[in-house]
Scaffold this motif. Structure first.
Motif, PDB file in Angstrom:
ATOM      1  N   ILE A  76       0.942  -1.197   0.061  1.00 39.72           N
ATOM      2  CA  ILE A  76       0.082   0.045   0.137  1.00 39.72           C
ATOM      3  C   ILE A  76       0.827   1.137   0.099  1.00 39.72           C
ATOM      4  O   ILE A  76       0.396   2.459  -0.106  1.00 39.72           O
ATOM      5  CB  ILE A  76      -0.988  -0.012   1.164  1.00 39.72           C
ATOM      6  N   GLY A  77       2.305   1.081   0.147  1.00 39.96           N
ATOM      7  CA  GLY A  77       2.879   2.321   0.005  1.00 39.96           C
ATOM      8  C   GLY A  77       4.337   2.017   0.473  1.00 39.96           C
ATOM      9  O   GLY A  77       4.825   1.004   0.550  1.00 39.96           O
ATOM     10  N   PHE A 112       3.911   6.113  14.320  1.00 42.83           N
ATOM     11  CA  PHE A 112       4.743   5.136  14.296  1.00 42.83           C
ATOM     12  C   PHE A 112       4.514   3.835  15.320  1.00 42.83           C
ATOM     13  O   PHE A 112       4.733   2.661  14.757  1.00 42.83           O
ATOM     14  CB  PHE A 112       6.467   5.506  14.644  1.00 42.83           C
ATOM     15  N   SER A 113       3.855   4.083  16.083  1.00 36.75           N
ATOM     16  CA  SER A 113       3.335   2.716  16.979  1.00 36.75           C
ATOM     17  C   SER A 113       2.474   2.032  16.089  1.00 36.75           C
ATOM     18  O   SER A 113       1.852   0.796  16.582  1.00 36.75           O
ATOM     19  CB  SER A 113       2.668   3.233  18.384  1.00 36.75           C
ATOM     20  N   ASP A 114       1.699   2.460  14.870  1.00 42.10           N
ATOM     21  CA  ASP A 114       0.740   1.732  14.259  1.00 42.10           C
ATOM     22  C   ASP A 114       1.563   0.734  13.214  1.00 42.10           C
ATOM     23  O   ASP A 114       0.864  -0.045  12.605  1.00 42.10           O
ATOM     24  CB  ASP A 114      -0.199   2.605  13.594  1.00 42.10           C
ATOM     25  N   ILE A 115       2.725   0.848  12.936  1.00 42.91           N
ATOM     26  CA  ILE A 115       3.474   0.168  11.935  1.00 42.91           C
ATOM     27  C   ILE A 115       3.989  -1.011  12.772  1.00 42.91           C
ATOM     28  O   ILE A 115       4.405  -1.031  13.914  1.00 42.91           O
ATOM     29  CB  ILE A 115       4.482   1.041  11.457  1.00 42.91           C
ATOM     30  N   ILE A 128       0.563  -2.100   8.238  1.00 42.43           N
ATOM     31  CA  ILE A 128      -0.061  -1.466   8.733  1.00 42.43           C
ATOM     32  C   ILE A 128      -1.721  -1.762   8.704  1.00 42.43           C
ATOM     33  O   ILE A 128      -2.047  -2.084   7.783  1.00 42.43           O
ATOM     34  CB  ILE A 128       0.098   0.306   8.668  1.00 42.43           C
ATOM     35  N   ASN A 129      -2.411  -1.336   9.853  1.00 37.57           N
ATOM     36  CA  ASN A 129      -4.010  -1.682   9.564  1.00 37.57           C
ATOM     37  C   ASN A 129      -4.885  -0.768   9.105  1.00 37.57           C
ATOM     38  O   ASN A 129      -5.453  -0.007   9.625  1.00 37.57           O
ATOM     39  CB  ASN A 129      -4.436  -2.122  11.150  1.00 37.57           C
ATOM     40  N   ALA A 130      -4.453  -0.752   7.888  1.00 34.73           N
ATOM     41  CA  ALA A 130      -5.164   0.344   7.068  1.00 34.73           C
ATOM     42  C   ALA A 130      -5.127  -0.074   5.377  1.00 34.73           C
ATOM     43  O   ALA A 130      -4.320  -1.090   5.104  1.00 34.73           O
ATOM     44  CB  ALA A 130      -4.528   1.697   6.981  1.00 34.73           C
ATOM     45  N   THR A 131      -5.874   0.429   4.684  1.00 37.51           N
ATOM     46  CA  THR A 131      -6.010   0.130   3.206  1.00 37.51           C
ATOM     47  C   THR A 131      -5.386   1.267   2.576  1.00 37.51           C
ATOM     48  O   THR A 131      -5.128   2.487   3.064  1.00 37.51           O
ATOM     49  CB  THR A 131      -7.612  -0.053   2.607  1.00 37.51           C
ATOM     50  N   LYS A 132      -4.929   0.746   1.242  1.00 35.11           N
ATOM     51  CA  LYS A 132      -4.382   2.083   0.233  1.00 35.11           C
ATOM     52  C   LYS A 132      -5.363   3.210   0.045  1.00 35.11           C
ATOM     53  O   LYS A 132      -5.050   4.454   0.271  1.00 35.11           O
ATOM     54  CB  LYS A 132      -4.286   1.346  -1.086  1.00 35.11           C
ATOM     55  N   ASP A 133      -6.715   2.841  -0.088  1.00 35.52           N
ATOM     56  CA  ASP A 133      -7.759   4.056   0.058  1.00 35.52           C
ATOM     57  C   ASP A 133      -7.712   4.988   1.183  1.00 35.52           C
ATOM     58  O   ASP A 133      -7.765   6.086   1.051  1.00 35.52           O
ATOM     59  CB  ASP A 133      -9.260   3.459  -0.350  1.00 35.52           C
ATOM     60  N   GLU A 134      -7.726   4.271   2.348  1.00 38.36           N
ATOM     61  CA  GLU A 134      -7.755   5.154   3.738  1.00 38.36           C
ATOM     62  C   GLU A 134      -6.355   5.931   3.699  1.00 38.36           C
ATOM     63  O   GLU A 134      -6.637   7.370   4.064  1.00 38.36           O
ATOM     64  CB  GLU A 134      -7.521   4.028   4.778  1.00 38.36           C
ATOM     65  N   LEU A 135      -5.211   5.445   3.271  1.00 36.08           N
ATOM     66  CA  LEU A 135      -3.998   6.313   3.225  1.00 36.08           C
ATOM     67  C   LEU A 135      -3.978   7.363   2.113  1.00 36.08           C
ATOM     68  O   LEU A 135      -3.624   8.714   2.362  1.00 36.08           O
ATOM     69  CB  LEU A 135      -2.610   5.424   3.111  1.00 36.08           C
ATOM     70  N   LYS A 136      -4.616   7.036   1.010  1.00 35.46           N
ATOM     71  CA  LYS A 136      -4.914   8.241  -0.140  1.00 35.46           C
ATOM     72  C   LYS A 136      -5.899   9.084   0.350  1.00 35.46           C
ATOM     73  O   LYS A 136      -5.641  10.445  -0.107  1.00 35.46           O
ATOM     74  CB  LYS A 136      -5.440   7.401  -1.346  1.00 35.46           C
ATOM     75  N   ASN A 137      -6.809   8.926   1.252  1.00 36.74           N
ATOM     76  CA  ASN A 137      -7.921  10.045   1.733  1.00 36.74           C
ATOM     77  C   ASN A 137      -7.268  10.678   3.038  1.00 36.74           C
ATOM     78  O   ASN A 137      -7.961  11.586   3.528  1.00 36.74           O
ATOM     79  CB  ASN A 137      -9.188   9.145   1.976  1.00 36.74           C
ATOM     80  N   ALA A 138      -6.074  10.222   3.554  1.00 39.37           N
ATOM     81  CA  ALA A 138      -5.537  10.651   4.685  1.00 39.37           C
ATOM     82  C   ALA A 138      -5.144  12.373   4.243  1.00 39.37           C
ATOM     83  O   ALA A 138      -4.866  12.566   3.269  1.00 39.37           O
ATOM     84  CB  ALA A 138      -4.606   9.983   5.501  1.00 39.37           C
ATOM     85  N   THR A 139      -4.787  13.076   5.475  1.00 39.11           N
ATOM     86  CA  THR A 139      -4.442  14.557   5.313  1.00 39.11           C
ATOM     87  C   THR A 139      -2.862  14.273   4.692  1.00 39.11           C
ATOM     88  O   THR A 139      -1.945  13.444   5.200  1.00 39.11           O
ATOM     89  CB  THR A 139      -4.104  15.220   6.459  1.00 39.11           C
TER      90      THR A 139
END
Length: 155
Positions: A76-77, A112-115, A128-139
């Motif tokens: 995802i990144g 960093f604690s989420d990695i 990381i407990n996230a999707t690519k779309d969630e990262l793309k939509n983040a600030t």
């Protein structure tokens, strides 16, 4: 290359801080052989030279510019940078997501604690407990070369 050295130094500072915290917590207990006593260096300001390092330590070089995956093992990144606070703790990771050959990419900050890191086939595997779309939509963040820091305002 210089960025890698700075990140490695920050990780060493973080590990040193953890060792000091452990020492403070265990003040009244016996120290294992090889443990260092800072009482002689605290008044002079001299550096503490270590004789051992944690066996399961995660190095900056195992994180910086490494791929990061979601729980379903989809890339995802990529970790582009680590943010170290003034106490020496790594507080955030900058993850580059999306784009093709650098065009259309977005840099986001995550705690960093989420990695999570695990070793697979003698290589570190970052998730990381996230999707690519969630990262793309983040600030988004951008690196300000004049100030030498990450600021809000990425795509």
């Amino acid at each position: 290359m210089l960025k890698s050295y700075v990140l490695a130094g920050a990780l060493i500072a973080t590990l040193s801080g953890a060792a000091l915290a452990e020492k403070m917590m265990n003040r009244t207990t016996d120290r294992p052989s090889g443990a260092m006593d800072r009482s002689t260096t605290e008044t002079t300001g001299a550096p503490q030279f270590l004789t051992t390092l944690p066996q399961n330590a995660l190095l900056v070089s195992n994180i910086h510019e490494q791929n990061i995956y979601d729980p379903q093992e989809n890339k995802i990144g990529e970790v582009k940078d680590l943010v170290v606070d003034r106490s020496g703790k790594i507080s955030a990771a900058i993850i580059s997501v999306g784009g093709f050959l650098g065009i259309g990419k977005k840099d986001v900050a995550v705690a960093f604690s989420d990695i999570k890191a695990a070793e697979r086939n003698n290589k570190w595997w970052l998730t990381i407990n996230a999707t690519k779309d969630e990262l793309k939509n983040a600030t988004g963040f951008r690196f300000d070369k004049n100030k030498g820091l990450w600021t809000l305002g990425g795509k």
